[in-house]
Scaffold this motif. Structure first.
Motif, PDB file in Angstrom:
ATOM      1  N   ASP A 506       2.396  18.312 -65.397  1.00  0.00           N
ATOM      2  CA  ASP A 506       1.222  17.207 -65.787  1.00  0.00           C
ATOM      3  C   ASP A 506       1.240  16.556 -67.104  1.00  0.00           C
ATOM      4  O   ASP A 506       0.766  15.500 -66.981  1.00  0.00           O
ATOM      5  N   GLN A 507       2.061  17.126 -67.831  1.00  0.00           N
ATOM      6  CA  GLN A 507       2.134  16.271 -69.341  1.00  0.00           C
ATOM      7  C   GLN A 507       2.849  15.167 -69.067  1.00  0.00           C
ATOM      8  O   GLN A 507       2.586  14.094 -69.513  1.00  0.00           O
ATOM      9  N   THR A 510       0.790  12.670 -67.419  1.00  0.00           N
ATOM     10  CA  THR A 510      -0.321  12.045 -68.250  1.00  0.00           C
ATOM     11  C   THR A 510       0.564  10.974 -69.218  1.00  0.00           C
ATOM     12  O   THR A 510      -0.283  10.045 -69.476  1.00  0.00           O
ATOM     13  N   LYS A 511       1.729  11.332 -69.328  1.00  0.00           N
ATOM     14  CA  LYS A 511       2.428  10.197 -70.243  1.00  0.00           C
ATOM     15  C   LYS A 511       2.764   9.193 -69.280  1.00  0.00           C
ATOM     16  O   LYS A 511       3.539   8.229 -69.979  1.00  0.00           O
TER      17      LYS A 511
END
Ligand code: ADP
Ligand code: MG
Length: 730
Positions: A506-507, A510-511
């Motif tokens: 997810d990180q 998101t980026k």
């Protein structure tokens, strides 16, 4: 001279037995499968629509059933149970002793005026208070406040055994802590469901539930009742503490998959019928490697149900064995010198859409999902190998692990050559970032997995945790274990790892990284980080012990030390984070396991002492007396000089017997002293370590001399059935 003929009598009894055949209720299993279970069909017939749907919701969504509906369920369950002839009901639960427990109450209740009714309402279904002060609780319940209660687990169906309605329940203390195997298991099942469902969302929005599955394989030994009673060690400890290795053991490998002896087959047919009536889908039976060793395996099921079914089956086997004049030995190592028994736990994850998440599929997309669960499972084992090792640690299993017949005490994962190559390729390829070409290539690689799997026929039998095509097989579990212990740990650590994985992916998303690429990148890291736990070679070899040490993998050989990980901060945080066990519950379990270990060794040590002093030493002396009489007689007839040559063998025997006798006596005395000292330890761990390091070694030392005496003493006099008789009389 009068001799104790118990041993010969026991063997004659065995030889006189005829198979005790019981016919199945019908030739077709489907006619009676699940007949004694309050299953879907029975519920539809005996419950109101509201009650039926409430139970279904409870099973599938874990929703609570309110009191009014519970009354309705109880009433329907009671009516159904009457049609099966039930007169009593019981809350059936799994305390930490490893066996199932039950306390029966009659439905019948007097109502005055000489009349009575059959009562069973929602309150009796939902909750009960067995007076449970003597179940192990690891200090969780003060004994003066000895109240724990059992609470209905609607996710496992009620069943009738004999004339008793059995209601599967969890067992909790008044302050809400788990006192059993089931409650943490149910929490771990929920944890893995939540974590896996969240990860599945990357691939398939239709997935809203993931179910852990378990297929166990139960190994066991059969022993005739007469031999069982003639061996106090087997009777009290479940294993032979003495007995010289017979000339023939399992070296000819003529038992494995050989034809099943008649008496054993009659027993199997009987307990399988009983199991099938209870909805346990037993399917496979065969001889195992050692003489008189067998295996029984069902088709896999949802994990909670599979655990209940295994506990139930062990109980049914035990009861059925009595009817056939057998006893079942579920101990991990009943006999030194031949294989012990394990209970392979085949495990996987399945979605509500009917997909096995560990089965490679046809499309690259689906295979990326497969890889995700596959790789994260390996990482979970890598990160938490010690907790997994602790979950299978018992006094019995210590005899098996690392003993050249079962996986070593070193936890590692086997995945086969092809998947190894694939993972190595992924790890290397993604290193330099992802060009469109590389993406296509990876997709092709991943798309090829199923064909690769078909070729992947090499099966490594020496690995404690092996991928077998569409599931992982945890092979280090002991035969007497409640699968809930290791399964709670496995599902908790996989849930934990999936959660970490999801966060990392997810990180990246998101980026701005695309989903598939984000997944692949994190997978690459996971593959690289968990490499040390992967091992494709011979797990039984000496080289592996060295190599594993080089890789930093632990090889903990005894139970008390394997259990140390339960007291670490990390372990407590892991179980607390995943809502599976509170730190207090973890500590309690640790203490119970240590205590259990101490008791097991203590009992074995006492039995060895008693048998040595009451059976072995007197028998050896009797035989020695006979020899002495003979020598004296020879002297009387032949004179001192003439007897010298004629009695030289006898004199030598007398000396050898004296030597072993004396040593046995000295060792038994030393062992008793060691026990006394160990008993003064207050802390559970200190005591268990004392028993492990200072008492247990005497069991083998004493055995060595007793087994030597067995070879020296006249067979006529020897009081205990010998190993060849235990293994080959049928
Ligand atoms: P073996 O280990 O003897 O070669 P199999 O490979 O046939 O045996 O399977 C062993 C066990 O694995 C069986 O009990 C079977 O029910 C179980 N099993 C098969 N698929 C799954 C699955 N998806 N989840 C859990 N257990 C499974
Ligand atoms: Mg297997």
């Amino acid at each position: 001279m009068s001799t104790p003929r118990i041993r010969t009598k026991a063997i004659e009894d065995v030889l006189g037995r005829v198979p005790n055949h019981t016919d199945a209720p019908s030739a077709k299993v489907s006619d009676f499968f699940g007949a004694n279970v309050f299953n879907e069909d029975a519920m539809r017939m005996f419950l109101t629509e509201d009650a039926y749907f409430a139970v279904r919701q409870a099973i599938h969504q874990g929703e609570r059933i309110d009191r009014k509906l519970a009354d309705q369920v109880a009433s329907g369950m009671k009516e159904w149970a009457f049609t099966k002839g039930a007169t009593h009901y019981t809350h059936w639960f799994q305390p930490l002793t490893g066996l199932s427990a039950e306390k029966h109450d009659a439905f019948f209740e007097p109502i005055g005026g000489g009349r009575s009714i059959e009562r069973f309402d929602g309150s009796l279904l939902v909750q009960q208070e067995p007076d449970a002060s003597s179940f192990p609780n690891g200090g969780l319940r003060n004994t003066f406040e000895a109240r724990g209660y059992t609470a209905w687990d609607p996710s496992s169906p009620a069943f009738v055994i004999g004339r008793t309605l059995c209601i599967p329940t969890i067992f909790i203390s008044y302050t809400g802590e788990a006192l059993d195997y089931k409650m943490p298991l149910l929490r771990a099942i929920r944890a893995v469901d939540e974590a896996a469902t969240a990860v599945c969302q990357y691939f398939d929005k239709d997935v809203n539930k993931v179910m852990a599955t378990l297929g166990w394989e139960q190994e066991y030994f059969l022993i005739d009742k007469s031999l069982f009673f003639a061996r106090p060690d087997i009777m009290m400890c479940g294993r032979a503490l003495f007995g010289h290795t017979p000339a023939k053991g399992q070296q000819l490998e003529d038992h494995y998959f050989g034809s099943i002896p008649d008496r054993a087959r009659a027993f199997m047919r009987d307990f399988e019928n009983e199991a099938l009536m209870l909805g346990i889908p037993v399917k496979t039976r065969h001889n195992e490697v050692a003489p008189n060793q067998f295996e029984c395996a069902p088709v896999f099921e949802e994990l909670n149900l599979a655990v209940d079914h295994n506990v139930l089956l062990m109980d049914i086997m035990e009861k059925t064995a009595h009817k056939h004049d057998f006893r079942v030995l579920l101990h991990e190592k009943p006999y030194a010198g031949v294989n012990g028994s394990g209970k392979h736990n085949n495990w996987s994850l399945a979605t509500n859409t009917g997909k096995n998440l560990l089965r490679p599929a046809k499309t690259p997309k689906e295979n990326l999902q497969f890889l995700t669960f596959f790789v994260n499972t390996i990482k979970a084992i890598h990160n938490h190998a010690d907790v997994l090792r602790a979950s299978i640690a018992t006094a019995g299993n210590d005899h098996r692990l690392g003993a050249n017949e079962a996986p070593p005490a070193i936890i590692s994962v086997f995945i086969g050559e092809h998947l190894s190559n694939l993972l190595d390729g992924l790890e290397k390829n993604i290193k330099g970032g992802m060009t469109p070409d590389l993406k296509t290539e990876l997709k092709l690689d991943i798309g090829r997995i199923p064909s690769v799997m078909l070729d992947n026929t090499d099966r490594n039998r020496t690995s404690p945790f092996a991928f077998t095509g569409n599931k992982f097989e945890f092979r280090a579990v002991g035969s007497s274990a409640n699968c809930a212990g290791p399964m709670t740990v496995l599902n908790t650590i996989v849930a934990h790892q999936l959660r970490v994985f999801k966060k990392q992916v997810d990180q990246l998303i998101t980026k701005g990284t695309k989903k598939d690429e984000a997944i692949l990148r994190v997978l690459r890291d996971v593959i690289a980080e968990s490499k040390a736990i992967r091992f494709e070679g011979n797990g039984y070899g000496e080289e592996w012990v060295k190599e594993a040490a080089g890789r930093g993998l632990k090889n903990i050989m005894d139970t008390p030390r394997a259990l140390d990980v339960w007291s670490s901060k990390e372990t407590k945080a892991l179980f607390a984070d995943m809502n599976v066990m509170s730190p207090v519950e973890v500590e309690a379990r640790h203490e119970i396991k240590l205590h259990n270990y101490t008791l097991k060794i203590q009992i074995e040590s006492r039995v060895v002492g008693d048998l040595a002093q009451n059976h072995i030493i007197p028998t050896a002396i009797s035989y020695q007396n006979r020899l002495l009489e003979n020598v004296l007689g020879l002297r009387a007839v032949l004179g001192e000089a003439g007897a010298k040559k004629a009695s030289s063998t006898q004199v030598k025997l007398i000396e050898e017997i004296s030597e072993h006798l004396g040593t046995v006596k000295v060792l038994v005395d030393q062992m008793i002293e060691a026990r006394k000292k160990a008993n003064t330890k207050v802390e559970a761990r200190d005591k268990a370590i004392s028993y492990c390091d200072t008492v247990k070694p005497y069991l083998d030392k004493i055995r060595y001399h007793v087994d030597k005496l067995e070879l020296l003493v006249d067979d006529e006099l020897w009081p205990l059935p010998k190993m060849r008789e235990l293994l080959f009389t049928r």
